[in-house]
Design a protein around this motif. Sequence first.
Motif, PDB file in Angstrom:
ATOM      1  N   THR A 191       0.839  -1.203   0.000  1.00 20.15           N
ATOM      2  CA  THR A 191       0.000   0.000   0.000  1.00 20.15           C
ATOM      3  C   THR A 191       0.872   1.251   0.000  1.00 20.15           C
ATOM      4  OG1 THR A 191      -0.137  -0.023   2.395  1.00 20.15           O
ATOM      5  CG2 THR A 191      -1.880  -1.157   1.216  1.00 20.15           C
ATOM      6  N   MET A 192       1.982   1.158  -0.719  1.00 24.22           N
ATOM      7  CA  MET A 192       2.881   2.324  -0.814  1.00 24.22           C
ATOM      8  C   MET A 192       3.205   2.582  -2.286  1.00 24.22           C
ATOM      9  SD  MET A 192       5.653   1.475   2.186  1.00 24.22           S
ATOM     10  CE  MET A 192       6.259  -0.036   1.476  1.00 24.22           C
ATOM     11  N   ASN A 193       3.480   3.836  -2.598  1.00 24.26           N
ATOM     12  CA  ASN A 193       4.090   4.156  -3.900  1.00 24.26           C
ATOM     13  C   ASN A 193       5.574   3.845  -3.784  1.00 24.26           C
ATOM     14  OD1 ASN A 193       1.724   6.589  -3.727  1.00 24.26           O
ATOM     15  ND2 ASN A 193       1.874   5.419  -5.613  1.00 24.26           N
ATOM     16  N   ILE A 194       6.179   3.523  -4.922  1.00 19.24           N
ATOM     17  CA  ILE A 194       7.578   3.064  -4.877  1.00 19.24           C
ATOM     18  C   ILE A 194       8.533   4.086  -5.522  1.00 19.24           C
ATOM     19  CG2 ILE A 194       7.342   1.664  -7.016  1.00 19.24           C
ATOM     20  CD1 ILE A 194       9.306   0.483  -3.947  1.00 19.24           C
ATOM     21  N   PHE A 195       9.680   4.239  -4.896  1.00 15.21           N
ATOM     22  CA  PHE A 195      10.736   5.128  -5.396  1.00 15.21           C
ATOM     23  C   PHE A 195      12.031   4.336  -5.465  1.00 15.21           C
ATOM     24  CE2 PHE A 195       9.147   9.586  -5.093  1.00 15.21           C
ATOM     25  CZ  PHE A 195       7.902   9.331  -4.547  1.00 15.21           C
ATOM     26  N   ALA A 196      12.875   4.635  -6.458  1.00 18.40           N
ATOM     27  CA  ALA A 196      14.208   4.032  -6.542  1.00 18.40           C
ATOM     28  C   ALA A 196      15.214   5.147  -6.784  1.00 18.40           C
ATOM     29  CB  ALA A 196      14.264   3.029  -7.693  1.00 18.40           C
ATOM     30  N   VAL A 197      16.375   5.034  -6.155  1.00 18.22           N
ATOM     31  CA  VAL A 197      17.433   6.011  -6.404  1.00 18.22           C
ATOM     32  C   VAL A 197      18.523   5.304  -7.204  1.00 18.22           C
ATOM     33  CG1 VAL A 197      19.071   7.639  -5.381  1.00 18.22           C
ATOM     34  CG2 VAL A 197      16.920   7.118  -4.182  1.00 18.22           C
ATOM     35  N   ILE A 198      18.675   5.738  -8.448  1.00 19.58           N
ATOM     36  CA  ILE A 198      19.709   5.171  -9.317  1.00 19.58           C
ATOM     37  C   ILE A 198      20.716   6.288  -9.589  1.00 19.58           C
ATOM     38  CG2 ILE A 198      20.208   4.135 -11.569  1.00 19.58           C
ATOM     39  CD1 ILE A 198      17.548   2.740 -11.478  1.00 19.58           C
ATOM     40  N   GLY A 199      21.950   6.042  -9.190  1.00 15.57           N
ATOM     41  CA  GLY A 199      22.951   7.113  -9.271  1.00 15.57           C
ATOM     42  C   GLY A 199      22.482   8.259  -8.391  1.00 15.57           C
ATOM     43  N   ASP A 200      22.368   9.468  -8.976  1.00 15.64           N
ATOM     44  CA  ASP A 200      21.861  10.575  -8.151  1.00 15.64           C
ATOM     45  C   ASP A 200      20.463  11.008  -8.571  1.00 15.64           C
ATOM     46  OD1 ASP A 200      22.394  11.707 -10.538  1.00 15.64           O
ATOM     47  OD2 ASP A 200      23.944  13.106  -9.833  1.00 15.64           O
ATOM     48  N   THR A 201      19.756  10.114  -9.253  1.00 15.07           N
ATOM     49  CA  THR A 201      18.402  10.454  -9.714  1.00 15.07           C
ATOM     50  C   THR A 201      17.360   9.608  -8.968  1.00 15.07           C
ATOM     51  OG1 THR A 201      19.297  10.926 -11.887  1.00 15.07           O
ATOM     52  CG2 THR A 201      16.931  10.585 -11.770  1.00 15.07           C
ATOM     53  N   VAL A 202      16.296  10.283  -8.546  1.00 16.69           N
ATOM     54  CA  VAL A 202      15.195   9.574  -7.884  1.00 16.69           C
ATOM     55  C   VAL A 202      14.137   9.279  -8.947  1.00 16.69           C
ATOM     56  CG1 VAL A 202      13.454   9.671  -6.069  1.00 16.69           C
ATOM     57  CG2 VAL A 202      15.669  10.802  -5.737  1.00 16.69           C
ATOM     58  N   LEU A 203      13.766   8.015  -9.036  1.00 13.19           N
ATOM     59  CA  LEU A 203      12.774   7.605 -10.033  1.00 13.19           C
ATOM     60  C   LEU A 203      11.509   7.109  -9.347  1.00 13.19           C
ATOM     61  CD1 LEU A 203      15.018   5.303 -12.273  1.00 13.19           C
ATOM     62  CD2 LEU A 203      14.497   7.722 -12.620  1.00 13.19           C
ATOM     63  N   THR A 204      10.375   7.415  -9.942  1.00 13.24           N
ATOM     64  CA  THR A 204       9.114   6.832  -9.466  1.00 13.24           C
ATOM     65  C   THR A 204       8.175   6.720 -10.659  1.00 13.24           C
ATOM     66  OG1 THR A 204       7.436   6.916  -7.716  1.00 13.24           O
ATOM     67  CG2 THR A 204       7.952   9.014  -8.768  1.00 13.24           C
ATOM     68  N   PRO A 205       7.357   5.657 -10.694  1.00 11.04           N
ATOM     69  CA  PRO A 205       6.447   5.528 -11.848  1.00 11.04           C
ATOM     70  C   PRO A 205       5.429   6.664 -11.870  1.00 11.04           C
ATOM     71  CG  PRO A 205       6.513   3.501 -10.523  1.00 11.04           C
ATOM     72  CD  PRO A 205       7.235   4.554  -9.742  1.00 11.04           C
ATOM     73  N   PRO A 206       5.004   7.079 -13.042  1.00 14.66           N
ATOM     74  CA  PRO A 206       3.976   8.131 -13.116  1.00 14.66           C
ATOM     75  C   PRO A 206       2.636   7.579 -12.646  1.00 14.66           C
ATOM     76  CG  PRO A 206       4.450   7.265 -15.305  1.00 14.66           C
ATOM     77  CD  PRO A 206       5.363   6.543 -14.361  1.00 14.66           C
ATOM     78  N   THR A 207       1.782   8.447 -12.097  1.00  9.86           N
ATOM     79  CA  THR A 207       0.460   7.946 -11.719  1.00  9.86           C
ATOM     80  C   THR A 207      -0.328   7.663 -12.995  1.00  9.86           C
ATOM     81  OG1 THR A 207      -0.320  10.206 -11.518  1.00  9.86           O
ATOM     82  CG2 THR A 207       0.368   9.128  -9.497  1.00  9.86           C
ATOM     83  N   SER A 208      -1.261   6.750 -12.877  1.00  5.98           N
ATOM     84  CA  SER A 208      -2.067   6.351 -14.033  1.00  5.98           C
ATOM     85  C   SER A 208      -3.338   5.739 -13.454  1.00  5.98           C
ATOM     86  CB  SER A 208      -1.319   5.283 -14.842  1.00  5.98           C
ATOM     87  OG  SER A 208      -1.241   4.088 -14.066  1.00  5.98           O
ATOM     88  N   ASP A 209      -4.158   5.124 -14.321  1.00  7.49           N
ATOM     89  CA  ASP A 209      -5.354   4.495 -13.746  1.00  7.49           C
ATOM     90  C   ASP A 209      -5.017   3.200 -13.008  1.00  7.49           C
ATOM     91  OD1 ASP A 209      -4.844   2.982 -15.976  1.00  7.49           O
ATOM     92  OD2 ASP A 209      -6.816   3.255 -16.898  1.00  7.49           O
ATOM     93  N   SER A 210      -3.750   2.782 -13.041  1.00 13.61           N
ATOM     94  CA  SER A 210      -3.331   1.569 -12.325  1.00 13.61           C
ATOM     95  C   SER A 210      -2.553   1.886 -11.053  1.00 13.61           C
ATOM     96  CB  SER A 210      -2.443   0.706 -13.218  1.00 13.61           C
ATOM     97  OG  SER A 210      -3.106   0.375 -14.412  1.00 13.61           O
ATOM     98  N   ILE A 211      -2.296   3.153 -10.799  1.00 12.46           N
ATOM     99  CA  ILE A 211      -1.460   3.513  -9.650  1.00 12.46           C
ATOM    100  C   ILE A 211      -2.174   4.571  -8.816  1.00 12.46           C
ATOM    101  CG2 ILE A 211       0.723   4.648  -8.970  1.00 12.46           C
ATOM    102  CD1 ILE A 211       2.114   3.208 -11.215  1.00 12.46           C
TER     103      ILE A 211
END
Length: 362
Positions: free
Chosen positions: A233-253
């Motif tokens: 029940t959380m949104n997910i974030f990943a830090v790759i190198g010095d960039t923070v990534l997270t999926p865009p919201t959509s009708d599935s998120i």
Amino acid sequence: MEYPIEISLTKNSRRPGLDLASLPFGRTFSDHMFTAEYIDGKWQNCKIEPYGPISFAPSMMALHYGQAIFEGMKANLNAKTGEPMLFRTDQHVDRINSSADRLGMPEVPAEIYLNAVNALVAIDKDWIPEDEGSALYIRPFMFATDEWLGVRASERYKFMVITGPVGPYYTKPVSILVAQKYVRAFPGGTGYAKAAGNYAATIKPATIAKKMGYDQILWLDGLEFKYLQECGTMNIFAVIGDTVLTPPTSDSILAGITRSSVIALLKEKGIKVEERPIEIAEIIEAHKAGELKEMFGTGTAAVISDVGELSYQDVTYTLPPVEGRKIGPMVKKLLTDIKTGNAEDTHGWVEPVRTDMLSTVK
Ligand SMILES: Cc1ncc(COP(=O)(O)O)c(C=O)c1O
């Protein structure tokens, strides 16, 4: 007030003698609850009364066809003034109504939602735990109450709010299993809504994952099993190198309110944030290259929870120790400080709980 609340208080508070420290999440409920009914196209009968069982007919539609939605919020005490504070209430009102719309349910007027939440928290203020990482969890929810076996929109609904003291959701970094068989959401579905049925569909896979020793499932997209969606029940974030990534919201998120707050705070700190589709293959490759610095989940209940390890296609990938991480712990502290009045709220996200409804207490 268009929707006055009739308030009757308990004569037998369960609060005295209760230690609010180290309570398990979601098992203890405060003294009072709010109920409003939707009948003949109108919201009415708003009341606050002692928390307790409610009665309903076995043919109540919510039980059969799942027209049921909810929200999750928290009230924190201001560390300096002791005043209860709420966070981004407008966003929660908008989201319950977006969920209601998707499930074919009526809109909850903002006045009803906000008066209910403010009045309940003001009445049960003594239930707000003071410990760091603890809060009063607030659960607004709406469900179909028609007595009718037939798949169609109910004509009657109940909107209720209950609250309860909670400690931290996770006390250590979470271990996650990447979904390979089951899906949580798919295009055109209800993934973006806080619909009870979305959570029902995750229970069996989550139970299997628990038995295998994982805390949570990282859901992939329902079409190709390729792109990251959410984690439990959380949104997910990943830090790759010095960039923070997270999926865009959509009708599935689900458009998490913690998610959008975290993105705003990170950008203000000058950290690069990309909202874009993330393939699980990209995460694995980054890990192999030593570039996957952090992963964390965000949500009202879990606040910000660090991912300790990730298992995909029977291989476990251990992430760098939390002690050395820079971004997740930093933004968690900042967000918690804003919610508890220890850091300046430059966004107007935090508001003191209103007490004006208390004058109507009988
Ligand atoms: C499926 C799902 N994703 C994400 C979140 C996080 O959303 P928020 O930050 O608004 O609590 C939640 C909890 O509300 C959730 O149930």
